[in-house]
Every structure is written in structure tokens, then in C-alpha cells.
Design a protein around this motif. Structure first.
Motif, short mmCIF file in Angstrom:
data_model
loop_
_atom_site.label_atom_id
_atom_site.label_comp_id
_atom_site.label_asym_id
_atom_site.label_seq_id
_atom_site.Cartn_x
_atom_site.Cartn_y
_atom_site.Cartn_z
N ASP A 1 41.13 42.21 48.15
CA ASP A 1 40.02 43.09 47.79
C ASP A 1 40.39 44.02 46.65
OD1 ASP A 1 38.51 41.93 49.73
OD2 ASP A 1 38.85 43.48 51.24
N ARG A 2 41.67 44.23 46.41
CA ARG A 2 42.10 45.10 45.31
C ARG A 2 42.08 44.36 43.98
NH1 ARG A 2 43.95 49.78 46.81
NH2 ARG A 2 44.96 50.08 44.78
N PHE A 3 41.78 43.07 44.02
CA PHE A 3 41.73 42.27 42.79
C PHE A 3 40.37 41.58 42.73
CE2 PHE A 3 46.11 42.82 44.01
CZ PHE A 3 46.71 43.21 42.81
N ALA B 1 48.80 37.86 49.78
CA ALA B 1 47.67 37.82 48.86
C ALA B 1 46.35 38.08 49.58
CB ALA B 1 47.64 36.48 48.14
N HIS B 2 46.19 37.50 50.77
CA HIS B 2 44.95 37.71 51.51
C HIS B 2 44.79 39.18 51.93
CE1 HIS B 2 42.89 33.88 52.01
NE2 HIS B 2 44.07 33.29 52.03
N GLY C 1 47.14 45.79 35.38
CA GLY C 1 45.94 45.64 36.19
C GLY C 1 46.00 44.43 37.07
N SER C 2 46.62 43.37 36.60
CA SER C 2 46.77 42.16 37.40
C SER C 2 48.16 42.10 38.01
CB SER C 2 46.53 40.92 36.53
OG SER C 2 45.20 40.85 36.09
N ARG D 1 41.16 42.61 36.81
CA ARG D 1 42.17 42.83 37.86
C ARG D 1 42.23 41.54 38.67
NH1 ARG D 1 44.27 47.52 39.10
NH2 ARG D 1 44.48 46.93 41.30
N MET D 2 43.25 40.71 38.38
CA MET D 2 43.36 39.41 39.02
C MET D 2 44.70 39.29 39.74
SD MET D 2 41.73 36.73 36.29
CE MET D 2 41.70 35.47 37.57
N LEU D 3 44.69 38.49 40.77
CA LEU D 3 45.90 38.17 41.52
C LEU D 3 46.21 36.70 41.28
CD1 LEU D 3 48.02 39.17 43.58
CD2 LEU D 3 46.48 38.39 45.39
N ILE D 4 47.39 36.43 40.73
CA ILE D 4 47.76 35.07 40.34
C ILE D 4 48.98 34.67 41.14
CG2 ILE D 4 48.49 33.58 38.44
CD1 ILE D 4 47.10 35.62 36.56
#
Length: 964
Positions: free
Chosen positions: A345-347, A340-341, A426-427, A403-406
Motif C-alpha cells: 500500500d505504500r507503493f 512486499a505484500h 521514492g521506489s 512510487r513503485m516496488l520492484i
């Protein structure tokens, strides 16, 4: 204040001195210092199951007394009385086999109230509702009365992380409080307070920026610039870097008297950059920190990152759902956080981290999880709708354009995850779980143990290369004890790193001290046993309860630490194969068992250690011994049935009719082998388990079963399994002597002598055979035993070149047992060595007739090899080649590597006789390699001489195919 259920409401305070009060504010005295410590430990984890190990370590550190468990029960009883519950003694503190849980209402604990205000202040800040931020942060700060838990005796390893987390949260609240003041134009009078915070926290740049802005707005531009100069010098001196860009930009804006820094008029947008970090982004950044020494999962990391970073996905593509499953301690969360780290930046619209608690006794419901996600996205608590469907719909609406990262950590099952998935592309969603979630598209990774090299690198990164390299053997022991489990390696390494006086050997000794490995693998509040036991606790919720997979898990832990099949498990558990297979697959799904091949199962070493501990704690000694006896008996009867096919004319162990495991027991139906090949294949498949069961039986006091199992394996282990042969019979000899059974002792001594003889040490073998003779001589009914040992002494004499003595032993042996095809083969060999070739061929003809009638491939192969030797001596090399080839075919079918090497040697000699030196050297070379690999170095010298001898030109040549 409302109580919980039927409990009397109590107010607990940790944000300062330890407080326990009733609803009216009257103090409630809590017994002894240890009782206060226990209550504090549970309050630090309210409404959470806290393991016994965590509590004991928190209260006693490394010096846990033997009476700790009983002492804890006493403290719990006192606490129940002190807290004066109405709903019975268990209504406030629950005690479970795995640990404790203290039930606390949301409004009873000041830390919970503080966290609630913090969460609401975060949402208000995202919504730029600065009045609400000011009110909520003020309420949060009002709860603080001093240093948390300042008067409770707890070790720093327990109190330290908890206090540091609270102190960090308090500083965050202070930042937001002054940020709200500045947005609301309340800069007058806060400069002095900010100056104190800057002095106390000189590296916290937000306070520097707020002080600068407060001074600037108060008309003190010079002081504001001086404050920046102080901040710059301090940060450079301490960290060797310049201040962060936001603080530098604020300094420049103050220098040029930027008008946008003025206090906004009512109704205008809030001023920008009131902190050193520029404008506040209304997006969550909740990812835990990534570890600096990430090691060993580079391939899996690359796979996940590569998918998340792909840019060629079409619009409207399915939301990416990547999931990592694996057992406790395998590094699932660490891998996902690292991935995730790398792609955060893509989210740009935020990264969310949510612990679903799927492996706890109280997993988060989808409704509660959605509520937390909505609050994270800025939805006010009173605006969060009720019900899963309404919350899920609102969540998808809010995320649709982002655009989210969950990252959903520790998911219990797919049903818990599905309502939390965004509805539009997108996410991306990352999921970790101990269960395999197969119903979502995307990358799916099952994490197992780290490879040896990665495990070694991880240990080095924690302990240091010099310390590890100083004791390589001890390092190997530590790595073996940890079994490639990242959590175990980190905890073992951390304990060693924290103890400079320990050597790696000291740690290895503690880990390998029988039964202590799980006790040693802990650091601070992390315990390997706790991480593993969570999966076991879920088994107790199975519809079959303790009698189903949970019991199977415990008793299967009594298996030797090797792979096993369904039939062996069914025998141990005393249940039918269909039911047991379902249980085994359930354990695989829970990552409590591994399945290296279809129908084969194996424990991770630490998981098996847990199973054995639980079996000892839960199941009676009679139940445990009964399970081991069923398994060993299954092994014995299988080995005996295999011997009947591998060596039909050979000796078999006398099995008593009344012994456990008679036909009809679980697994017995598997021993109706159709022939040699099926019996040999079964032995190959179960080899490690069969060998291990000999030692298991002996160590469990089942000495008769131990030596009989070793004896029943002889027909298989003699086929190139010299180490297994010697090992099983050595243990069998100890078991026979422990049983006081002389006949069994003689059987084992004879078997060891056979193995030593096959290894090329005839003098040593004769010593074993002499011991057997002393046991049998003068005892009636020992005809077969006498025949066997006399034959064996004859083989040693042959090997030593004393053919006349050998001839006498073979003939005496045949007096005791006739016909014996093994002795007849040996007699023929000796006659040939004495030059009586025609007699030798006659004996071989009679032996072959008996061998083929009995289906005894092993003796037939030996006889054919001897026939080749005799034919060579008679000057008939072409016929000898055919005999050797037939022998080789049988030996390769049976896996007799030693016999194959001897036949290859003879075949090479026969080809050399025919002038085919190239073919001869090929055979000798293969024989040499085979003998060296098996450790038969005493037989290799002559082969080396033959290979080194110069080739001679000329002579008759006949090309003969050499078996591959």
C-alpha cells in the motif's frame, strides 16, 4: 513461420488436443504415448532446462522404474527423428547432465503466442487503447481449440497446475475482451455470452458487473437489477460475504439511472466502472501470492518491512535496495514476497515481479529484463528502444515520478541488477540471489537453516499438530533429515499431508533410508535436488571447469558431516592450501558451503547429500577412495603428532614408513606443534572430525587406518572425553578384528578397559584387560604391552580396595618396563594405602623427576594428586593443599575434567582437615557437579555423604585460596 537456427519450423499446439504440425499444417506423428508425454512436458517449459527428476516424476509419478534414465534417452532419440531437424540430432532437444531443454521459436508454440497477445493486451489496456485490446484479445482467444492437453497421458500433478494457469489467463482475456466491447459501445448481443460465463463462473464478479452493464445499456434495467440479485445471493451462499464494493456501487448507479453509465460518444473519455472493480488503474500488481503459513523468518521480515515502511527519509534519498541471499530452498523468494505484500500500500504506483533466472543456464540479460519492465509499464512493444542504455534511460524516466516496488527474483550478479534500478528516490527494489550482492546500500540478509523451533512450527502448520505430536521421535528424525531447509520441510510435510495412511515414522524411514533423502523430497514439479543442483551447475562454468570448485564440491561431500578446516580440505583434495582456500570461499559465495567461523567450513546436510551423489555419478571409485584415504591419513598423523606433545612418555601407534601420508603430503606441515598447548588446541578444534574419521576409515575398508587413528587419540580423549574415547575405540576394535590384527585388537581392548575404569567400573575393566593378557601372553616382543596391561589391572584392584593384589601387579609391570611414570604413580598410591607412606613419597619423588624431564604433564598432574593423598595420610594437610593446587593447575590447562574432579575432592578433604569446612564444601560441590556431568555416578555417593555431614565447631583453621 520461421524456424530456429537450422531447424525445420514446426507448429506445436497445447491449447486443446495435442498438435504437432509442419509449417504447411500437415500433421507430424509422434511415436509412443510416452514420447508424446515427454514432448508435452518439455513444451510446457519451452527453452527452459527441465531436470531429470521433474521429467521422470511427470511421466511415471511415484512408480519410477529403474530403467527410467535409459528409457528417456530412447524417447529423446525417437523425438529427434520425428521432429526431423536439419541441424543435427541435438539442434531441437538438448540433453545435459542436469536435464533437458527443448528449443522452440516464439511463433512455433500456441501457448507462447497466447502469452504474447496477453502481454500486449495488458499494455494496451493500461494505455486505454480499447480497439487494440479488442483485437489482441480476439487473436489470443482464437488460439484456443478446447481443453489444453486433453489427449496426453500426464498425471494430474503435472497437467493440473499448467491447465489451471492457462484457464485463469483465458478468463482474464475474456474479461478484457468484454471490457473493450463495453468501452467501444458494443454492448448489443454480448449479454447472452456473458450470461453463459456467469453461469460457468458464478464467483467471478467481473463477469457479473459486465453482464449488468450490458443489460442496462440495452434498456433492460430490470434484468440488470435481477442479475445483481442473483450475484449477491450466489456469493453470500458460497462465500458468506457480500459482493465486492465495486459491484455494489454499480448496482446503486443502475438503480438511480446514473447518466455516466451511458455509452460515451466518439472522442469522449471512456465510461467509468465497466466492471465490478471501478475504474481500471494503469498500474501493475504482479506480486505472487503470499503464503498463509509463513513461519520462521519473523525477525528478517520485520527488518525488511521496517525499512520499507520508514517515513522519515529525506527527499532525494538513495533508492532502497534490499537483498536476501541464501542457498537453494532457503525461502528467499517467500520472504521477499511476504515483505512486499505487507508494504504494497505504500507503493501505489505498482508492484513488479521479475524472475531474472540468474541460477539457470540461460539467465535473463539486462536488456531483455528492461524490455519486459517497459512493456509492463505500458510501453508498446514496437516502441521499446534497442540497447541496455536506451532501455534503462526510458525505464528510469517512467519510474522517476512514481512510487513503485520492484522485486527482482533470482539475480545472478550485481551487473544483472544494476541497470534495472530506478534513478530517483521514492521506489524500492527487493532482490533475491544465491550470491551475496554487497555493492548496493540497504538491508542485506543471508538466509540459513531455520532454527529447530521454527522448523517444527512449519511442519506442524502443514501436517497438523496431532499427527506430529503422536510420534515425537520420528518427527525429530524428519526435522533432522530436512536440516531446517524450508523447501525440504514443505515438500516433506506436503507428501505426508497428501498421504493419510502414512505415519510420521513412515516418512522418517524413507528420508533416512541410506542415500534416498533427495529422492524423497519432492512434490508436484518441485524437487530439492533440482533447487540445489542449479548452484552446482554454475560451478562448471568456472574458468577451472570440472577440475576446480566443482570437483572440490563433489569430493568434499565425502567428508564426515562435521565442520572442517582448510588443512583437512587440502589433504582430502590433494592440493595446496592457498588454492583450496580459494575454492572453499567460492563455494561459500555460491551457498554450497557454510562458514561458521573464519577458516572453518561445513555442509548443510542436504547439500552434502547432493555432493555425495554427484561424486558417485562423476568421480571414479579410485578417486573417491583416494580422497578419503588422504583425509584419514592426515587425521592419523595429526593425532599422532599431538600425542607426542600431550603425553611425551606415553605409547604411540607404530606408523609404517611406507604408509600413505608420509611427511610432505598436503597438510603435513601443520603438525609441527610447538608444545602441549598448541597440540591440545588443535585437538579441540578438530575433535569432531578426528572422531568421525575413525568410523569413516572403517566403513571405507581402511581398517588399519581406523584403529591407528583411534589409538593415536588416546592422549587427548582421556582428558574428559569419555564418550569419544569409548566410541572411537569400539569402532577401532571392530576394524582391528576385520583386519585380523591381534596386536591391534589388544591395543583397542586395552583402551576400552582404560575408559571403563575411568568411568568407575573396575570389574568390567578387568574383563577387557584379561582379554589383552590372553593375546599377549607367550608372544615375544610384547614387553611394553604386558607392562601396560598389568599396570591397568593393578589400578582396578586399587579401585576395588585390594591393595596387596594391586601392589603385586604394579611390581610385575615394572619388571616388563622400567621406569614407567604411570606405574610408579600407581605404586606410590598403593603403598600409601598400605600405610607405607615414606616409601610412597620416595617413589613419587623419582617419578616426578622423570615426568618433569620428559614434559609429561598428565602423569605429573596425577602424581601431584597422589602426593596430596599421601601427605594427608601423613598428617601434613597444608603441604597436601599445595600439591592438589599444582595438580589442578595442570589438569585445567589440559582439560582433564575427571582428574580435576579427583583433585578437587582431595583438596576439599585437606581443607576439611585444616578446619576450613566452607572451602572444603565448595571443592566437593564442584567435584560432584563435574563427575555427574561426565556420567561418573559411581563416584558421587561418598561426596554426597561428605556434603551432608554436619559441620563441627572449633579445631584449627587455616585459610587457603581455592583455585577458581
Amino acid at each position: 513461420m520461421n524456424g530456429l537456427g537450422g531447424m525445420v519450423a514446426v507448429r506445436f499446439g497445447l491449447l486443446g488436443s495435442f498438435v504437432v504440425e509442419d509449417a504447411g499444417g500437415a500433421p507430424r506423428p509422434v511415436g509412443t504415448p510416452k514420447a508424446r508425454a515427454l514432448l508435452a512436458v518439455l513444451l510446457m517449459r519451452p527453452d527452459t532446462l527441465v531436470s531429470w527428476d521433474t521429467v521422470k516424476t511427470a511421466m511415471w509419478g511415484d512408480s519410477i522404474p529403474a530403467t527410467a534414465r535409459a528409457s528417456l534417452h530412447n524417447h529423446v532419440a525417437r523425438l529427434r527423428r520425428d521432429l526431423d531437424t536439419d541441424g543435427g540430432p541435438e539442434s531441437r532437444i538438448l540433453v545435459a547432465p542436469v536435464g533437458f531443454r527443448l528449443r522452440v521459436a516464439e511463433d512455433e508454440l500456441d501457448v507462447t503466442l497466447f502469452d504474447g497477445f496477453l502481454c500486449r493486451a495488458r499494455a494496451a489496456r493500461l494505455a486505454k487503447d480499447w480497439a487494440a485490446v479488442e483485437a489482441l484479445t480476439g487473436s489470443a482467444l482464437a488460439l484456443w481449440r478446447g481443453d489444453p492437453l486433453s489427449d496426453v497421458a500426464l498425471p494430474d500433478t503435472e497437467r493440473g497446475p499448467f491447465v489451471r494457469r492457462l484457464e485463469e489467463a483465458r478468463l482474464q482475456v475474456l474479461e478484457w475482451r468484454y471490457e473493450a466491447d463495453l468501452h467501444l459501445g458494443r454492448h448489443q448481443g454480448i449479454a447472452a455470452e456473458l450470461a453463459e460465463l456467469v453461469a460457468a463462473h458464478p464467483l467471478r464478479e467481473t463477469f457479473h458487473g459486465q453482464l449488468m452493464l450490458a443489460l442496462h445499456r440495452s434498456g433492460r434495467q430490470a434484468d440488470a437489477l435481477l442479475a445483481y440479485d442473483t450475484a449477491r445471493r450466489t456469493i453470500r451462499s458460497e462465500l458468506g460475504v457480500d459482493p465486492e464494493p465495486g459491484l455494489v456501487a454499480l448496482h446503486r448507479r443502475i438503480l438511480r439511472l446514473d447518466p455516466t453509465l451511458a455509452v460515451p460518444a466518439p472522442g469522449e473519455p471512456p465510461a467509468a466502472a465497466v466492471t465490478g472493480g471501478g475504474a481500471t488503474a494503469a498500474v501493475p500488481h504482479q506480486l505472487p501470492s503470499a503464503i498463509a503459513d509463513f513461519t520462521g523468518r519473523e525477525e528478517e521480515l520485520g527488518l525488511i518491512v521496517g525499512e520499507l515502511a520508514a517515513t522519515d527519509r529525506p527527499d532525494g534519498a538513495t533508492v532502497l535496495v534490499h537483498r536476501v541471499s541464501g542457498g537453494g530452498g532457503m525461502g528467499k523468494t517467500t520472504l521477499m514476497v511476504q515483505a512486499a505484500h505487507q508494504v504494497r500500500d505504500r507503493f501505489p504506483d505498482g508492484q513488479v515481479f521479475l524472475d531474472l533466472g540468474g541460477m539457470t543456464t540461460m539467465p535473463m540479460t539486462p536488456e531483455n529484463a528492461l524490455g519486459q519492465l517497459l512493456r509492463t509499464l505500458g510501453v508498446a512493444p514496437d516502441e521499446v528502444p534497442c540497447g541496455v542504455q536506451a532501455r534503462s534511460a526510458l525505464f528510469r524516466s517512467l519510474v522517476a515520478a512514481r512510487r513503485m516496488l520492484i522485486l527482482l527474483d533470482d539475480a545472478g550478479d550485481a551487473a544483472q541488477v544494476r541497470p534495472l534500478l530506478p534513478g530517483a528516490a521514492g521506489s524500492a527494489v527487493l532482490v533475491t540471489s544465491r550470491r551475496r550482492l554487497v555493492s548496493f546500500p540497504g538491508v542485506r540478509i543471508d538466509l540459513g537453516a531455520l532454527p529447530d523451533d521454527a522448523a517444527h512450527r512449519l511442519l506442524v502448520s502443514i501436517v497438523g499438530a496431532e499427527r506430529v505430536a503422536a510420534q515425537p521421535e520420528a518427527t525429530a528424525e524428519v526435522l533432522r533429515a530436512c536440516g531446517g531447509m524450508p523447501l525440504a520441510l514443505r515438500l516433506a510435510g506436503s507428501r505426508l499431508a497428501a498421504r493419510p495412511a502414512w505415519s510420521v515414522q513412515d516418512l522418517a524411514h524413507r528420508l533416512n533410508n541410506h542415500g534416498r533423502v533427495l529422492r524423497e523430497l519432492y512434490a508436484d514439479d518441485l524437487h530439492v535436488r533440482t533447487a540445489l543442483q542449479m548452484s552446482y551447475e554454475l560451478l562448471l562454468q568456472d574458468p577451472e571447469g570440472p577440475a576446480g570448485p566443482a570437483r572440490a564440491f563433489r569430493l568434499l561431500g565425502l567428508m564426515p558431516g562435521v565442520a572442517f578446516g582448510t588443512a583437512a580440505a587440502a589433504a582430502l583434495l590433494g592440493r595446496d592450501g592457498v588454492t583450496v582456500e580459494d575454492w572453499l570461499e567460492a563455494l561459500v559465495d555460491a551457498h554450497l558451503l557454510e562458514s561458521p567461523a573464519p577458516g572453518r567450513y561445513q555442509f548443510h546436510c542436504l547439500v552434502q547429500a547432493l555432493a555425495r551423489e554427484l561424486a558417485k555419478e562423476t568421480d571414479t571409485s579410485e578417486e573417491r577412495l583416494g580422497a578419503v584415504e588422504r583425509l584419514v591419513t592426515w587425521s592419523l598423523r595429526g593425532a599422532d603428532a599431538a600425542t607426542a606433545r600431550l603425553a611425551p612418555a606415553g605409547r604411540r601407534v607404530p606408523l609404517e614408513p611406507g604408509e600413505p601420508g608420509e611427511p610432505g603430503e598436503p597438510g603435513e606441515e601443520a603438525f609441527s606443534f610447538d608444545g602441549y598447548d598448541e597440540a591440545y588446541a588443535w585437538c579441540e578444534r578438530e575433535r569432531e572430525l578426528l572422531v568421525a574419521c575413525v568410523r569413516l576409515a572403517h566403513e571405507s575398508g581402511m581398517h588399519a587406518l581406523a584403529w591407528k587413528t583411534a589409538a593415536s587419540l588416546w592422549a587427548y580423549v582421556r582428558l574428559g572425553r569419555g564418550d569419544d574415547w569409548f566410541g572411537t575405540h569400539t569402532v577401532g576394535l571392530a576394524a582391528a578384528r576385520a583386519e585380523g590384527d591381534e596386536r591391534a585388537e589388544a591395543w583397542m581392548l586395552n583402551g576400552i578397559g582404560n575408559q571403563v575404569m575411568q568411568a568407575g567400573r573396575p570389574d568390567e575393566a578387568i574383563a577387557y584387560y584379561r582379554q589383552v593378557l590372553r593375546i599377549h601372553e607367550g608372544t615375544e616382543g610384547r614387553d611394553l604391552e604386558m607392562a601396560a596391561v598389568l599396570n591397568n589391572i593393578g589400578t582396578c584392584c586399587t579401585e576395588l580396595g585390594d591393595h596387596r593384589s594391586a601392589l603385586g601387579y604394579y611390581r610385575e609391570s615394572l619388571v616388563w618396563e622400567s621406569p614407567s611414570t604411570a606405574t610408579m604413580n600407581n605404586l606410590a598410591d598403593t603403598l600409601a594405602n598400605l600405610g607405607r607412606l615414606d616409601e610412597a613419597l620416595g617413589v613419587l619423588d623419582e617419578a616426578e623427576r622423570v615426568q618433569r624431564a620428559a614434559g609429561d604433564r598428565v602423569s605429573l598432574a596425577i602424581g601431584l594428586r597422589i602426593r596430596g593423598d599421601v601427605l594427608r595420610g601423613a598428617g601434613r594437610p597444608a603441604e597436601a593443599v599445595e600439591a592438589y593446587r599444582k595438580a589442578l593447575a595442570l589438569q585445567r590447562q589440559g582439560g582433564d575434567l575427571h582428574g580435576e574432579a579427583l583433585s578437587l575432592t582431595g583438596l576439599g578433604d585437606a581443607l576439611d582437615d585444616l578446619g576450613d569446612r566452607a572451602g572444603a564444601e565448595a571443592c566437593w560441590g564442584r567435584a560432584l557437579v563435574s563427575l555427574e556431568r561426565r556420567g561418573y555416578v559411581g563416584r558421587t555417593g561418598e561426596l554426597r555423604k561428605r556434603l551432608a555431614a554436619p559441620r563441627t565447631a572449633g579445631g584449627p583453621r587455616e585459610q587457603v585460596d581455592i583455585p577458581a
